[in-house]
Design a protein around this motif. Structure first.
Motif, PDB file in Angstrom:
ATOM      1  N   HIS A  29     -11.717  11.508   2.731  1.00 15.08           N
ATOM      2  CA  HIS A  29     -11.464  12.410   4.203  1.00 15.08           C
ATOM      3  C   HIS A  29     -10.306  12.558   4.348  1.00 15.08           C
ATOM      4  CE1 HIS A  29     -11.478  12.856   8.351  1.00 15.08           C
ATOM      5  NE2 HIS A  29     -12.261  13.120   8.371  1.00 15.08           N
TER       6      HIS A  29
ATOM      7  N   PHE B 183      -6.374   8.498   8.020  1.00 13.79           N
ATOM      8  CA  PHE B 183      -5.685   7.647   8.237  1.00 13.79           C
ATOM      9  C   PHE B 183      -5.484   7.782   9.977  1.00 13.79           C
ATOM     10  CE2 PHE B 183      -4.012   5.611   4.160  1.00 13.79           C
ATOM     11  CZ  PHE B 183      -4.313   4.892   4.277  1.00 13.79           C
TER      12      PHE B 183
ATOM     13  N   TYR C 137     -12.642  -3.607  14.252  1.00 13.98           N
ATOM     14  CA  TYR C 137     -11.270  -3.494  13.320  1.00 13.98           C
ATOM     15  C   TYR C 137     -10.174  -3.452  14.666  1.00 13.98           C
ATOM     16  CZ  TYR C 137     -11.165   0.927  13.911  1.00 13.98           C
ATOM     17  OH  TYR C 137     -10.357   2.574  14.493  1.00 13.98           O
TER      18      TYR C 137
ATOM     19  N   PHE D 241      -8.077   8.213  11.553  1.00  8.18           N
ATOM     20  CA  PHE D 241      -9.339   7.520  11.689  1.00  8.18           C
ATOM     21  C   PHE D 241     -10.538   8.129  12.668  1.00  8.18           C
ATOM     22  CE2 PHE D 241      -6.764   3.338  11.617  1.00  8.18           C
ATOM     23  CZ  PHE D 241      -7.354   3.229   9.886  1.00  8.18           C
ATOM     24  N   GLU D 242     -10.867   9.401  12.302  1.00  7.00           N
ATOM     25  CA  GLU D 242     -11.513  10.068  13.218  1.00  7.00           C
ATOM     26  C   GLU D 242     -12.555   9.516  13.036  1.00  7.00           C
ATOM     27  OE1 GLU D 242     -10.833  14.315  11.516  1.00  7.00           O
ATOM     28  OE2 GLU D 242      -8.710  13.970  12.689  1.00  7.00           O
ATOM     29  N   GLN D 243     -13.996  10.298  14.577  1.00 10.32           N
ATOM     30  CA  GLN D 243     -15.399   9.717  13.439  1.00 10.32           C
ATOM     31  C   GLN D 243     -15.779  10.528  12.497  1.00 10.32           C
ATOM     32  OE1 GLN D 243     -17.123   9.891  18.278  1.00 10.32           O
ATOM     33  NE2 GLN D 243     -16.740   7.478  18.485  1.00 10.32           N
ATOM     34  N   GLY D 244     -15.681  12.093  12.620  1.00  9.71           N
ATOM     35  CA  GLY D 244     -16.370  12.606  11.483  1.00  9.71           C
ATOM     36  C   GLY D 244     -15.403  12.971  10.333  1.00  9.71           C
ATOM     37  N   TYR D 245     -16.718  12.556   9.217  1.00  8.83           N
ATOM     38  CA  TYR D 245     -16.038  13.101   8.086  1.00  8.83           C
ATOM     39  C   TYR D 245     -16.172  15.110   7.429  1.00  8.83           C
ATOM     40  CZ  TYR D 245     -15.421  12.975   3.047  1.00  8.83           C
ATOM     41  OH  TYR D 245     -15.328  13.170   1.869  1.00  8.83           O
TER      42      TYR D 245
ATOM     43  N   GLY E  53     -17.200   8.102   1.928  1.00  3.84           N
ATOM     44  CA  GLY E  53     -16.454   6.801   2.421  1.00  3.84           C
ATOM     45  C   GLY E  53     -14.937   7.456   3.057  1.00  3.84           C
ATOM     46  N   TRP E  54     -13.996   6.816   3.543  1.00  2.00           N
ATOM     47  CA  TRP E  54     -13.053   7.123   3.897  1.00  2.00           C
ATOM     48  C   TRP E  54     -11.510   7.474   3.280  1.00  2.00           C
ATOM     49  CZ3 TRP E  54      -8.525   3.684   5.196  1.00  2.00           C
ATOM     50  CH2 TRP E  54      -8.083   2.674   4.432  1.00  2.00           C
TER      51      TRP E  54
ATOM     52  N   PRO F  25     -13.887   4.231  10.934  1.00  2.00           N
ATOM     53  CA  PRO F  25     -14.426   4.675  10.400  1.00  2.00           C
ATOM     54  C   PRO F  25     -15.421   5.360   9.462  1.00  2.00           C
ATOM     55  CG  PRO F  25     -12.606   5.625  11.734  1.00  2.00           C
ATOM     56  CD  PRO F  25     -12.412   3.906  10.662  1.00  2.00           C
ATOM     57  N   THR F  26     -15.664   4.806   8.254  1.00  2.00           N
ATOM     58  CA  THR F  26     -16.164   4.557   6.767  1.00  2.00           C
ATOM     59  C   THR F  26     -17.322   4.144   7.189  1.00  2.00           C
ATOM     60  OG1 THR F  26     -15.907   4.407   4.380  1.00  2.00           O
ATOM     61  CG2 THR F  26     -15.832   2.423   5.560  1.00  2.00           C
TER      62      THR F  26
ATOM     63  N   SER G 286     -18.233   0.557   2.029  1.00  2.00           N
ATOM     64  CA  SER G 286     -18.019   2.237   2.102  1.00  2.00           C
ATOM     65  C   SER G 286     -19.523   2.520   1.366  1.00  2.00           C
ATOM     66  CB  SER G 286     -17.557   2.838   1.334  1.00  2.00           C
ATOM     67  OG  SER G 286     -16.107   2.519   2.442  1.00  2.00           O
TER      68      SER G 286
ATOM     69  N   TRP H 256       0.855  -0.821  -0.407  1.00  2.00           N
ATOM     70  CA  TRP H 256       0.065  -0.262   0.241  1.00  2.00           C
ATOM     71  C   TRP H 256       0.761   1.352   0.093  1.00  2.00           C
ATOM     72  CZ3 TRP H 256      -4.590   1.102  -1.516  1.00  2.00           C
ATOM     73  CH2 TRP H 256      -5.706  -0.613  -1.511  1.00  2.00           C
ATOM     74  N   ASN H 257       1.657   0.961   0.968  1.00  2.09           N
ATOM     75  CA  ASN H 257       2.863   2.579   0.420  1.00  2.09           C
ATOM     76  C   ASN H 257       4.207   2.234  -0.538  1.00  2.09           C
ATOM     77  OD1 ASN H 257       1.890   4.216   2.626  1.00  2.09           O
ATOM     78  ND2 ASN H 257       2.517   2.791   3.918  1.00  2.09           N
TER      79      ASN H 257
ATOM     80  N   GLU I 259     -23.087   9.940   7.211  1.00  2.00           N
ATOM     81  CA  GLU I 259     -23.378  10.474   7.529  1.00  2.00           C
ATOM     82  C   GLU I 259     -24.040  11.363   6.072  1.00  2.00           C
ATOM     83  OE1 GLU I 259     -20.375  13.954   8.246  1.00  2.00           O
ATOM     84  OE2 GLU I 259     -19.095  12.486   9.962  1.00  2.00           O
TER      85      GLU I 259
ATOM     86  N   PHE J 216      -2.379   3.349  -3.053  1.00  2.00           N
ATOM     87  CA  PHE J 216      -3.593   4.612  -2.276  1.00  2.00           C
ATOM     88  C   PHE J 216      -2.952   5.837  -3.247  1.00  2.00           C
ATOM     89  CE2 PHE J 216      -4.711   7.577   0.646  1.00  2.00           C
ATOM     90  CZ  PHE J 216      -5.918   6.854   1.216  1.00  2.00           C
TER      91      PHE J 216
ATOM     92  N   LEU K  25     -19.173   5.248   9.773  1.00  2.00           N
ATOM     93  CA  LEU K  25     -19.704   6.649  10.153  1.00  2.00           C
ATOM     94  C   LEU K  25     -19.554   8.104   8.963  1.00  2.00           C
ATOM     95  CD1 LEU K  25     -18.027   6.528  13.772  1.00  2.00           C
ATOM     96  CD2 LEU K  25     -19.868   5.328  12.951  1.00  2.00           C
ATOM     97  N   TYR K  26     -18.620   7.629   8.435  1.00  2.00           N
ATOM     98  CA  TYR K  26     -18.407   8.985   7.260  1.00  2.00           C
ATOM     99  C   TYR K  26     -20.168   8.805   6.331  1.00  2.00           C
ATOM    100  CZ  TYR K  26     -14.156   9.107   8.912  1.00  2.00           C
ATOM    101  OH  TYR K  26     -12.950   9.074   9.518  1.00  2.00           O
ATOM    102  N   MET K  27     -20.407   7.115   5.845  1.00  2.00           N
ATOM    103  CA  MET K  27     -21.026   6.839   4.750  1.00  2.00           C
ATOM    104  C   MET K  27     -22.341   7.027   5.145  1.00  2.00           C
ATOM    105  SD  MET K  27     -19.185   6.005   2.049  1.00  2.00           S
ATOM    106  CE  MET K  27     -20.537   5.695   1.264  1.00  2.00           C
TER     107      MET K  27
ATOM    108  N   ALA L  76       1.775   6.259   6.392  1.00  2.00           N
ATOM    109  CA  ALA L  76       0.256   6.515   6.000  1.00  2.00           C
ATOM    110  C   ALA L  76      -0.084   4.234   5.578  1.00  2.00           C
ATOM    111  CB  ALA L  76       0.139   6.919   4.598  1.00  2.00           C
ATOM    112  N   VAL L  77      -0.509   4.172   6.863  1.00  2.00           N
ATOM    113  CA  VAL L  77      -0.957   2.800   6.266  1.00  2.00           C
ATOM    114  C   VAL L  77      -2.075   2.551   6.883  1.00  2.00           C
ATOM    115  CG1 VAL L  77       1.832   1.595   7.232  1.00  2.00           C
ATOM    116  CG2 VAL L  77      -0.647   2.351   8.442  1.00  2.00           C
TER     117      VAL L  77
END
Lengths: 415, 415
Positions: free
Chosen positions: A258, A262, B175, A264-268, A254-255, B129-130, B101, A67-68, B136, A73, B132-134, B413-414
């Motif tokens: 955002h 990474f 998760y 991982f916050e609760q709000g978008y 979706g994330w 988180p995704t 998502s 991924w990195n 929203e 990504f 919750l974002y979805m 980032a991971v």
């Protein structure tokens, strides 16, 4: 008939074709003349190399680290920018992600977010249907939204555009007839009425030069598995003009869209740029095949591509009319090459069976209900002699009435 | 310490492991102990064979004909049914499509369409988180919709469920901690309040037997690139109980979800069954890698899988606490294996650097902010001796303070 090109003149066209060497990059089956690259583009060596590297090295050996290390990504933006170059977008204005249908949903919502006080979506009755279905879906989430269709509510799309219109969703090239819209003029018409325009480039991206920013377009979507040759179902793209980015809202939040995926916050919180149109984790193997396919485009002069595309279409029309006109085939595309995409359609009451007979002989086009035979000319791997041979097969099938064999009348689902 | 298993006892566990032979189906790098299959599952020979067939034969040689001849258009349902068998779904209740998502978006809208008179979505503050974002994003298209979060609006999700709640969106396995919910009990609780429940199976599908219909679940989503080993970003799945099909509406109404997708009608008419959750054209190459990965699951006894999963986790906890407890690592997952998914998390104030040091030694787990080391145990390719060696590496890194090397402190980032 004396002015119709003969086989030797067609051979000369191939000999002087500056794009002729591009065909070597593609893998095409023996004995096939593939005139359906407007539905599914051809495979290429470059796509296979990327696919194999992604699978056998990056996935199998690199595992999660890829991924990195392999920049998975970043593919959505990296590939977006490479397509951006072909459609007149600036860097950072295009992402590759999801499907055309899903991207239409995002683009329409985003357009509506710019015009919250308006409630009309204008589209084309002759559109590829998914555009209309997605407009219905958007309307279902916005009570009071109305859809006006060209060909249903008025004969032309221009007549439907007034100060109630929030967004015009329009195909650059019609999937059935190949008719090409004037992007700059229609964008101006929409803007003059205060509307946002969303261009569907499914049948023009990779078929001709497209100049979204030159036309001052707002949003665009398109697919990558037709002329761009990304592979079956390869992820689609979405363009949004940078001037709009900070104001655009779309609910598939979706994330991946955002600002800090990474954290991982609760709000978008939407990314500041084009990544706000991303949603979930993308299919990396399919993206990597597309990456290989896009390598080829780095070496393509889009003006030469367009010139060859128009010439292929013109030659096809000329030859079909000369050799097959007496069997009742009728042109169902603009005759003027500058008003046409990279495809030509002919109608005939027995189009379905005729197309099946052609496919059996290795000339692959497709059928579109109720009566259209559609032929696509991907200039990177189709030559003038292919056009000659395709018409020769069509003539023979019509002359011998080979299409009357009962097996050609059996319908199966085709995409 | 005397009761803690030694290396010979661990070897005996491998020798008697009925799933041990499954490891041969996978391709794993030399010198790596891969404890991150809960993030990206391992590659397999079967996945590569499918991928190569799809690319080199079906795409390159079959071209457009492969949509029918190679049954590409049916993959979403065919693969859905194969996953359905692992999650307690009946045939025709699961499709593989799009991303988790996007599928959450569809599932939430569909759930709300069953409860038009209710306006509350309940979810978990500790959710990936995704989700919750979805939620929203869905709420943004439904004015008046409220979101209640466990851990924010009440300590437990059960306390949030009342007769205003339209839908409960909940993770089967958390998760971060690996905590496993009681699916049957929470589904009953939601139903008793008249709510619809949507299960997120990202961390349980392929990690344990799941029984959606046994629990009377309504909808579910999940991903296929973790325990199911479908490949990076492989398309996700969506389950909907058959009893709801005809009433479910979702706004991503693309042509693949149409009752007659090839009739090219202007108006949308949803498929009568699970295909109404499809939208646009799917990435076939990624789907075919997943198809190969699912071949392996046909030979897996899910009860044996679960038993081994719990034993691997229990052994890991026992060994880490015995050999590394004195260095300040603390269990951050349920101790009771029956309340845990197939992963174990430990917290430590230097988790990030410790995990980087582990990865450098070939023990691949992952880090989750702020202080968690997460280790996944995919029972198809992880053995008891892998657990032993992973703990030995962790002990050595802690004992020698190898993690203090500055390069391990640099964050990237991971996923």
């Amino acid at each position: 008939m004396s002015s119709v090109p003969g086989v030797s003149e067609v051979g000369a066209l191939d000999a002087s074709d500056p794009l002729r060497h591009m065909r070597e990059r593609f893998i095409l089956p023996e004995g096939v003349i593939y005139l359906d690259g407007n539905s599914l583009g051809a495979a290429s060596k470059a796509a296979f190399i990327e696919l194999e590297t992604a699978a056998k090295e990056e996935w199998a050996q690199g595992l999660i680290r890829s991924w990195n290390k392999a920049h998975w990504f970043e593919l959505t933006q990296q590939l977006g920018d490479r397509i951006g170059r072909l459609i007149g977008a600036a860097p950072g204005e295009t992402v590759v992600t999801d499907t055309t249908s899903t991207n239409i949903y995002k683009a329409l919502h985003a357009a509506l977010s710019l015009r919250p006080d308006r409630s009309v979506i204008v589209a084309e009755g002759s559109s590829f249907p998914t555009d209309l279905y997605m407009a219905e879906g958007v309307a279902a989430t916005r009570p009071g939204t109305q859809i006006r269709l060209e060909g249903v509510n008025a004969p032309t799309i221009e007549e439907l555009i007034d100060d109630k219109v929030a967004v015009v969703l329009v195909n650059h090239v019609n999937y059935r007839s190949g008719e090409l819209r004037d992007m700059a003029a229609l964008t101006r018409k929409a803007h003059d009425a205060g509307a946002i325009i969303v261009w569907d480039l499914c049948h023009s991206a990779g078929a001709m030069p497209v100049d979204l920013n030159g036309a001052d377009a707002d949003l665009a979507v398109g697919c990558t598995y037709k002329y761009l040759n990304g592979g079956p179902g390869a992820p689609a793209f979405l363009f949004a003009a940078k001037r709009h980015h900070q104001d655009l809202r779309q609910p598939l939040s979706g994330w991946w869209g955002h600002a800090k995926p990474f954290a991982f916050e609760q709000g978008y919180e939407a990314d500041a740029g084009i990544r706000r149109f991303l949603c979930g984790t993308q299919p990396i193997l399919s993206l990597r095949a597309l990456k290989g396919a896009l390598d080829i485009w780095d070496d393509v002069d889009m003006a030469l591509l367009r010139q060859k595309s128009v010439e292929l279409g013109n030659l096809f029309i000329e030859l079909v009319e000369a050799h097959c006109g007496r069997f009742g085939v009728k042109l169902a595309s603009p005759r003027d090459g500058t008003s046409r995409g990279s495809q030509v359609s002919f109608s005939h009451e027995n189009s379905y069976a005729i197309m099946q007979a052609l496919i059996e002989r290795g000339v692959i086009g497709d059928f579109r209900a109720p009566d259209v035979m559609r032929f696509g000319f991907a200039p990177l791997y189709i030559g003038y002699h292919d056009v000659w041979n395709a018409v020769d097969a069509l003539r023979d099938i019509l002359e011998t009435e080979a299409w009357r064999e009962p097996r050609f009348a059996v319908r199966a689902a085709v995409t």
